[in-house]
Design a protein around this motif. Structure first.
Motif, PDB file in Angstrom:
ATOM      1  N   PRO A  61       0.829  -1.215   0.000  1.00  0.00           N
ATOM      2  CA  PRO A  61       0.000   0.000   0.000  1.00  0.00           C
ATOM      3  C   PRO A  61       0.862   1.264   0.000  1.00  0.00           C
ATOM      4  O   PRO A  61       0.527   2.259  -0.641  1.00  0.00           O
ATOM      5  CB  PRO A  61      -0.812  -0.126   1.288  1.00  0.00           C
ATOM      6  N   THR A  73      -9.321   2.800  -1.437  1.00  0.00           N
ATOM      7  CA  THR A  73      -9.213   1.481  -0.824  1.00  0.00           C
ATOM      8  C   THR A  73     -10.603   0.882  -0.690  1.00  0.00           C
ATOM      9  O   THR A  73     -11.570   1.577  -0.394  1.00  0.00           O
ATOM     10  CB  THR A  73      -8.560   1.549   0.577  1.00  0.00           C
ATOM     11  N   VAL A  84      -4.045  -1.433   6.037  1.00  0.00           N
ATOM     12  CA  VAL A  84      -3.749  -0.923   4.693  1.00  0.00           C
ATOM     13  C   VAL A  84      -3.492   0.586   4.700  1.00  0.00           C
ATOM     14  O   VAL A  84      -2.639   1.073   3.966  1.00  0.00           O
ATOM     15  CB  VAL A  84      -4.907  -1.292   3.734  1.00  0.00           C
ATOM     16  N   GLY A  90       1.684   1.082   5.178  1.00  0.00           N
ATOM     17  CA  GLY A  90       0.381   1.502   4.682  1.00  0.00           C
ATOM     18  C   GLY A  90       0.401   2.772   3.864  1.00  0.00           C
ATOM     19  O   GLY A  90       1.446   3.399   3.642  1.00  0.00           O
TER      20      GLY A  90
END
Length: 143
Positions: A61, A73, A84, A90
């Motif tokens: 991510p 997302t 994520v 992330g």
């Protein structure tokens, strides 16, 4: 400070995380509209059709965010959203100032608020935008 005032193919770099039933169709529509796309899925093979359409596959991510102005997302559960977006690798770890992350997962309002606050601390924006309409709505661009 001003965030993205408008988005346009060729000018706005888009990232997409989550290549399940909904994500596949939504991302495909954006590619078809002419947006450059960087994609990620925990199961990379789910991104194969998107890569065939011109998307670039990232390995995290964070890498998606590093290549994007706006990251969408749509993942399974609130725990996935947390990982994520705010995890070590992330979206927020790679999003540049004034970047935007839009989470379309049906999640928890408290998590959405927490993520918005974390994003704001780094001069970014996090938007909670859960979608409904299912896979048919996604395929037919009616979400």
């Amino acid at each position: 400070s001003f965030f993205l005032a408008s988005a346009a193919p060729g000018g706005t770099r888009v990232g997409f995380i989550g290549a399940g039933v909904m994500g596949q169709s939504m991302c495909s529509h954006l590619i078809k509209a002419g947006y450059s796309m960087t994609v990620y899925s925990r199961t990379p093979s789910k991104c194969a059709a998107l890569v065939e359409k011109g998307a670039v596959l990232a390995d995290s991510p964070r890498k998606v965010a590093e290549s994007s102005d706006v990251v969408f997302t749509i993942v399974g559960f609130p725990e996935d959203v947390q990982q994520v977006i705010a995890g070590t690798d992330g979206v927020l770890a790679g999003l540049k100032p004034e970047g935007i992350v839009v989470d379309m997962t049906t999640s928890k309002p408290s998590l959405a608020q927490e993520l918005a606050e974390k994003a704001a601390r780094q001069n970014c924006a996090a938007v909670d935008a859960p979608v409904s309409g299912g896979d048919v709505g996604a395929r037919e661009a009616r979400l």
